[in-house]
Scaffold this motif. Structure first.
Motif, short mmCIF file in Angstrom:
data_model
loop_
_atom_site.label_atom_id
_atom_site.label_comp_id
_atom_site.label_asym_id
_atom_site.label_seq_id
_atom_site.Cartn_x
_atom_site.Cartn_y
_atom_site.Cartn_z
N HIS A 37 -12.30 -18.98 -6.14
CA HIS A 37 -12.74 -18.31 -7.37
C HIS A 37 -13.98 -19.05 -7.87
O HIS A 37 -13.93 -20.25 -8.10
CB HIS A 37 -11.63 -18.35 -8.42
N PRO A 38 -15.11 -18.34 -8.02
CA PRO A 38 -16.37 -19.03 -8.35
C PRO A 38 -16.41 -19.63 -9.74
O PRO A 38 -17.27 -20.47 -10.02
CB PRO A 38 -17.42 -17.91 -8.21
N VAL A 39 -15.51 -19.22 -10.61
CA VAL A 39 -15.51 -19.73 -11.99
C VAL A 39 -14.36 -20.70 -12.21
O VAL A 39 -14.56 -21.86 -12.59
CB VAL A 39 -15.42 -18.57 -13.01
N GLU A 40 -13.16 -20.27 -11.93
CA GLU A 40 -11.98 -21.01 -12.34
C GLU A 40 -11.66 -22.21 -11.46
O GLU A 40 -10.93 -23.12 -11.89
CB GLU A 40 -10.77 -20.08 -12.40
N ASP A 41 -12.17 -22.24 -10.23
CA ASP A 41 -11.88 -23.39 -9.36
C ASP A 41 -12.77 -24.59 -9.65
O ASP A 41 -12.50 -25.70 -9.18
CB ASP A 41 -12.06 -22.99 -7.89
N PHE A 42 -13.81 -24.40 -10.44
CA PHE A 42 -14.82 -25.44 -10.64
C PHE A 42 -14.22 -26.75 -11.15
O PHE A 42 -14.55 -27.83 -10.66
CB PHE A 42 -15.87 -24.93 -11.62
N LEU A 43 -13.32 -26.68 -12.13
CA LEU A 43 -12.79 -27.90 -12.72
C LEU A 43 -11.93 -28.69 -11.75
O LEU A 43 -11.68 -29.88 -11.97
CB LEU A 43 -11.97 -27.57 -13.98
N PHE A 44 -11.49 -28.04 -10.67
CA PHE A 44 -10.64 -28.72 -9.70
C PHE A 44 -11.41 -29.13 -8.44
O PHE A 44 -10.88 -29.87 -7.61
CB PHE A 44 -9.47 -27.83 -9.31
N THR A 45 -12.62 -28.63 -8.29
CA THR A 45 -13.41 -28.97 -7.10
C THR A 45 -14.58 -29.88 -7.45
O THR A 45 -14.87 -30.83 -6.72
CB THR A 45 -13.92 -27.69 -6.42
N TYR A 46 -15.24 -29.61 -8.56
CA TYR A 46 -16.38 -30.46 -8.96
C TYR A 46 -15.89 -31.80 -9.51
O TYR A 46 -16.45 -32.85 -9.21
CB TYR A 46 -17.22 -29.73 -9.99
N ALA A 199 -22.99 -31.39 -20.56
CA ALA A 199 -22.54 -32.57 -21.29
C ALA A 199 -21.19 -32.30 -21.95
O ALA A 199 -20.32 -33.18 -22.02
CB ALA A 199 -23.57 -32.98 -22.34
N GLY A 200 -20.98 -31.08 -22.42
CA GLY A 200 -19.69 -30.70 -22.98
C GLY A 200 -18.60 -30.65 -21.93
O GLY A 200 -17.48 -31.13 -22.15
N MET A 201 -18.89 -30.07 -20.77
CA MET A 201 -17.91 -30.04 -19.70
C MET A 201 -17.56 -31.45 -19.23
O MET A 201 -16.41 -31.75 -18.92
CB MET A 201 -18.42 -29.21 -18.52
N ASP A 202 -18.54 -32.32 -19.21
CA ASP A 202 -18.32 -33.67 -18.71
C ASP A 202 -17.43 -34.52 -19.63
O ASP A 202 -16.98 -35.59 -19.22
CB ASP A 202 -19.65 -34.39 -18.49
N LEU A 203 -17.16 -34.05 -20.82
CA LEU A 203 -16.19 -34.77 -21.65
C LEU A 203 -14.85 -34.84 -20.93
O LEU A 203 -14.10 -35.83 -21.05
CB LEU A 203 -16.04 -34.09 -23.00
N TYR A 204 -14.53 -33.81 -20.16
CA TYR A 204 -13.31 -33.84 -19.35
C TYR A 204 -13.41 -34.94 -18.29
O TYR A 204 -12.44 -35.67 -18.04
CB TYR A 204 -13.08 -32.48 -18.71
N LYS A 205 -14.57 -35.08 -17.67
CA LYS A 205 -14.74 -36.12 -16.66
C LYS A 205 -14.53 -37.51 -17.27
O LYS A 205 -13.81 -38.35 -16.71
CB LYS A 205 -16.14 -36.04 -16.04
N TRP A 206 -15.16 -37.75 -18.42
CA TRP A 206 -15.03 -39.07 -19.04
C TRP A 206 -13.59 -39.31 -19.48
O TRP A 206 -13.08 -40.43 -19.39
CB TRP A 206 -16.00 -39.21 -20.21
N ASP A 228 -13.56 -23.31 -20.95
CA ASP A 228 -14.22 -22.27 -21.75
C ASP A 228 -15.73 -22.29 -21.54
O ASP A 228 -16.39 -21.24 -21.47
CB ASP A 228 -13.88 -22.46 -23.23
N ILE A 229 -16.29 -23.50 -21.47
CA ILE A 229 -17.73 -23.62 -21.23
C ILE A 229 -18.09 -23.06 -19.86
O ILE A 229 -19.11 -22.36 -19.70
CB ILE A 229 -18.18 -25.08 -21.35
N ARG A 230 -17.27 -23.35 -18.88
CA ARG A 230 -17.56 -22.85 -17.53
C ARG A 230 -17.65 -21.33 -17.50
O ARG A 230 -18.47 -20.76 -16.78
CB ARG A 230 -16.47 -23.34 -16.56
N SER A 231 -16.83 -20.68 -18.30
CA SER A 231 -16.89 -19.22 -18.36
C SER A 231 -18.25 -18.75 -18.85
O SER A 231 -18.87 -17.85 -18.25
CB SER A 231 -15.78 -18.69 -19.27
N LEU A 232 -18.74 -19.35 -19.94
CA LEU A 232 -20.08 -18.98 -20.43
C LEU A 232 -21.14 -19.33 -19.40
O LEU A 232 -22.07 -18.56 -19.16
CB LEU A 232 -20.38 -19.68 -21.75
N ASP A 233 -21.01 -20.50 -18.80
CA ASP A 233 -21.97 -20.96 -17.80
C ASP A 233 -22.17 -19.92 -16.71
O ASP A 233 -23.30 -19.62 -16.30
CB ASP A 233 -21.46 -22.27 -17.20
N MET A 234 -21.08 -19.32 -16.25
CA MET A 234 -21.17 -18.37 -15.16
C MET A 234 -21.44 -16.94 -15.63
O MET A 234 -22.02 -16.14 -14.90
CB MET A 234 -19.90 -18.43 -14.31
N ARG A 235 -21.05 -16.62 -16.86
CA ARG A 235 -21.42 -15.30 -17.38
C ARG A 235 -22.92 -15.22 -17.62
O ARG A 235 -23.51 -14.13 -17.54
CB ARG A 235 -20.66 -15.02 -18.68
#
Length: 294
Positions: A37-46, A199-206, A228-235
């Motif tokens: 899935h090009p949107v929802e898999d991102f947080l588990f692959t990146y 930078a907002g998504m990376d708060l999860y990384k930190w 939620d940010i990833r959804s906007l990013d890809m939309r």
């Protein structure tokens, strides 16, 4: 040190596991079926935190669990048991990852202190496919909404101003010189700003890098912001994902730009609250650590 009874920490563990199961179930099902899935898999692959790791509940530094013999944390890294209680071993964590702790705190504080900018309009995703053959783009299974030439024209008609190194490093060779900035890993603390989606998504990384010092409820709040940010990013990206239910944010139009900036502002506000909580968790751990010998 707040001591949780066995009933309390068991209840919080179960609630956390249910929360994680709800957001990882679809990804795990796709992984079993070898679907992407090009949107929802991102947080588990990146990002490197696996669903099983995310599912482990951590109370955070400053909390102890009664009944150490019953708590699974007693066998986990960076925990220590004493007087039938188990808690984060802050000294062991600081000894192993003190540099990361200090880097993340400085990055978060400096990012939070800058004014947010809302004029990038998500052009980083367009710059990642600029002048590429459609078969070579990252999500080649999905069409470009404006076609290759139309996508290139959007990049060429805008000033690209990406401040985030981990987005900029994926720009195509032809797109990189078009960026107003030249982000590097070394300049990251100098360039990060709270309006940036990445930078907002990376708060999860930190947050997950600082587990178990950071409590799991904060890690999950950061995860949900990143999702939620990833959804906007890809939309707002050049791909046509309407088949998956993602209505495009047409950033090539004035209306699309306004929509993007409005959503970006909301994410920036949520991110600033999470930055403050992450800094608070880091400072709590620092206050619990033994003084460093002179």
């Amino acid at each position: 040190m707040h001591v949780m009874s066995q009933d309390e920490w068991r209840e919080r563990t179960a609630a956390h596991e249910s929360r994680v199961d709800a957001v990882t179930a679809a990804h795990l099902a796709r992984r079993r079926d070898h679907r992407k899935h090009p949107v929802e898999d991102f947080l588990f692959t990146y990002y490197s935190f696996k669903p099983a790791q995310l599912r482990r509940w951590h109370p955070g530094a400053g909390a102890a669990l009664a009944g150490a013999h019953e708590a699974p944390q007693a066998a986990w890294r960076f925990y220590a048991a004493e007087r039938d209680r188990v808690a984060v071993d802050v000294d062991a964590f600081v000894a192993a990852r003190g540099d990361t702790l200090r880097f993340v705190r400085e990055l978060l504080v400096r990012t939070a202190g800058r004014p947010a900018r809302f004029g990038c309009f998500g052009l980083h995703e367009w710059a990642m496919v600029y002048r590429l053959d459609p078969s070579d783009v990252r999500h080649s299974g999905w069409p470009l909404r404006l076609g290759a030439s139309g996508t290139d024209a959007v990049v060429e008609s805008h000033q690209v101003a990406c401040s985030h190194f981990d987005a900029y490093r994926f720009f195509t060779p032809e797109a990189a010189p078009r960026n107003a900035l030249r982000p590097t890993r070394e300049s990251q603390p100098d360039l990060e700003q709270p309006g940036c989606l990445h930078a907002g998504m990376d708060l999860y990384k930190w947050a997950h890098k600082l587990v178990p010092v950071v409590p799991s409820d904060l890690v999950m709040d950061c995860f949900e912001l990143a999702r939620d940010i990833r959804s906007l990013d890809m939309r707002a990206a050049p791909y046509d994902l309407r088949e998956l239910g993602y209505e495009p944010v047409r950033i090539e139009t004035p209306e699309g730009k306004a929509q993007y900036a409005a959503e970006q502002r909301g994410f920036s506000e949520r991110g600033q609250l999470l930055r403050a909580r992450l800094v608070e968790a880091i400072d709590r751990a620092d206050s619990l650590a033994s003084p460093t010998p002179a």
